[in-house]
Structures are given as C-alpha cells and as structure tokens.
Design an enzyme around this catalytic site. Structure first.
Site, PDB file in Angstrom:
ATOM      1  CB  CYS A  77      -0.826   0.056   1.323  1.00  0.00           C
ATOM      2  SG  CYS A  77      -1.855   1.480   1.513  1.00  0.00           S
TER       3      CYS A  77
ATOM      4  CB  CYS B 177      -0.241   2.256   4.141  1.00  0.00           C
ATOM      5  SG  CYS B 177      -2.006   1.772   3.649  1.00  0.00           S
ATOM      6  CG  ASP B 178       3.591   0.900   4.307  1.00  0.00           C
ATOM      7  OD1 ASP B 178       3.044   1.366   5.453  1.00  0.00           O
ATOM      8  OD2 ASP B 178       3.272  -0.170   4.035  1.00  0.00           O
TER       9      ASP B 178
END
Length: 315
Positions: free
Chosen positions: A136, A139-140
């Site tokens: 993701c 997300c990261d």
C-alpha cells in the site's frame, strides 16, 4: 452464549457494506454490519479519490467516514467483530453466523468481503514484508521520502500508486512482467511524462535479499531469460507489490459459485445460488471494481434482501 436474531447480516464494512447498511436502515430492518479490521476496506488506503461522483478530490478515509456517519445517523448498527463462520440451514432457511465474540442468526445475508493484495511470489517477499516490502503506497509511502522505490505491477492500481509515490520518492521504477502496461491510457501517459518514473517492461523481480533490510534485488529479463542484480544501501529503497487482488471467499465456501479467477458469480440482483445470500463489491465477478460500483452493488443487494424478506423497497 445467547444467539441474536437478525433480519439481515451485512459482512464487510467497505463502501458496498456501508451502502447496504444505509438502505437496510432506511427500510427499518433489524440489521447488523460486521467488520473485522477497519471500516472502508481498501478505500481508506487511497489518498485521493477523484472519480466518485459529487465529491471530487475526496480522500478515501474522509469518504468512508461520511458513509459511516450517514449509516449510523439512519440507525445502522456497526460492530468491529470478525466473522469466523457462516452456514445456511436448508430446512429453516436461516443463516448462522459466528464471530470472535458472539453467535447470530439471520434471515438474509449481504456478503461484502472485498479482496486482498496478491503477492508477487519473489524470494524474500515474506521475509521483508513490513521491512522494505509493502502492499500500500498511500499507507507506507512516507517511509520512502526521497528514496528509490520499485513498484511491481502493470495495471491501474500499480500505475496510480506509482504516480502517488513519484510525489514522495526520489525515483520510481515500475517493474512490468509483460511487454506493455495494462493500465488505462490516461495513466500510462502520465507515467511516461513523469521524469521521476522509469518503466521496465518484460521484467520480473525474482529475489530480494539483505540483512535486517533489503539491499540486493535480482531481476529477470523476460525476453531473454537472463538475470541481473542491483545492490543499494540498506534502507535506501523500498518495494511496493501492486499485482492485483485475491477475492475473500473463504467464508462463502459451499454457498456460492465462482468464476475461474475465484470471484463470486451473482445475477443482476446480487443473488447467489443460496437463497437469501447476496454478494456485493469487489468480491463479486464484474467488469469494473471501483468505489462507485461497490456502493451500487450494496444498494442493490440490500434492496434484493428486502424483497427476499417480503418487504420490497420501492425504486
């Protein structure tokens, strides 16, 4: 342990499940929505949603929060309790649902289970998941600010995430095993115009190695079969695997039919071969998996459940 009786159980709290919850609440059903991790599913991992009608430029989390607020405002009950088992009793025509904390019975079910990221299968993928390998970008991505990132995949998701990462990383290398990108033409054009993006066609990542963090990547040239490697400083790069998704159908085993890719086959009313079981969202076989189609599926599924329960919702 007492068993709670429901008119409708909605399994999954993504756009499809929340849409079903909204329609079920407006019909005044005794309905309960179950979510195992976080409301919104994959949508909350999206930094910007620009194709949901009426809310251009929305972020995924904000869009889902608005759906949740609307559903709960109409009286929807939503609990964070993963469903571990679902069965159907032919004689009573009722469903039994087991969760981590309780037991339920329902006259009908809307399963909006979604799909999970597909792993690429290179050596070292599991070892470095969460320590150099991610699924993701939104997300990261911030962990790789001003670093080199490799994106594995050639579809729309890979292209979108590569463009997102290009705003953060120093360089983005898109690794595509085929001789072309499967992404939409508009996305391909954006990638090709972006100076920070390199596209490697006919290439596969076959191994990732290192100590605590990855340092060495081994690639295969799919045209010649030859392999070559690159070495980078530990912690200087990341790998984002964006190679499609796997439908979450384990709960539905024995209750539905699936296509060759594992997605659930329904009719246009979202009905499956089990009476009273409706399936909506990304887990369903369909030509387009987007937030708007998931929400539409949820609305149709809840409306179909209402008709099944003998309380049709007027269109």
């Amino acid at each position: 342990m007492s068993t709670e009786a429901l008119d409708l159980a909605i399994i999954g709290g993504g756009p499809a499940g929340l849409s079903a919850a909204i329609y079920a609440s407006r019909a005044l059903f005794n309905a309960l929505t179950f979510e195992r991790e976080a409301l919104g599913g994959q949508v909350i991992l999206t930094s910007e949603v620009d194709n949901y009608p009426g809310v251009p430029g929305a972020d995924g989390y904000g869009l889902v929060d608005a759906m949740r607020t609307q559903a709960e405002g109409l009286g929807a009950r939503i609990i964070m309790d993963p469903v571990s088992a679902l069965s159907h009793d032919v004689s009573s025509q009722r469903f039994s649902i087991r969760t981590a904390t309780g037991s339920f019975e329902a006259s009908s079910v809307v399963a909006a289970l979604g799909a999970q990221p597909r792993h690429a299968g290179f050596a070292g993928e599991e070892r470095f998941t969460g320590r150099g390998v991610s699924y993701c970008a939104t997300c990261d991505g911030m962990f790789y600010r001003n670093k080199h990132v490799f994106v594995i995949g050639g579809g729309n998701s890979a292209a979108e995430e590569a463009l997102f990462l290009a705003r953060i990383a120093s360089k983005v290398t898109l690794v595509v095993r085929k001789d072309h990108l499967r992404a939409q033409a508009a996305l391909v054009n954006e990638l090709q115009k972006n100076d920070k993006v390199e596209i490697r066609l006919l290439t596969s990542l076959v191994e990732l190695d290192g100590d605590d963090l990855p340092q060495r990547l081994v690639f295969r040239d799919n045209a010649t079969g030859e392999t070559y490697e690159e070495t980078h400083d530990s912690g200087s790069f990341g790998v984002f695997v964006l190679a499609g998704r796997v439908p979450e159908t384990s709960l539905l085993e024995g209750l539905v039919d699936t296509d060759e890719a594992g997605y659930v086959i329904t009719d246009e009313r979202m009905a499956t071969r089990t009476p009273g079981l409706f399936v909506a969202g990304d887990v369903r076989a369909k030509p387009l998996r987007q937030i708007v189609t998931a929400a539409s599926d949820g609305a149709v599924a809840a409306t179909s459940a209402a008709a099944f329960l003998g309380h049709p919702i007027e269109g």
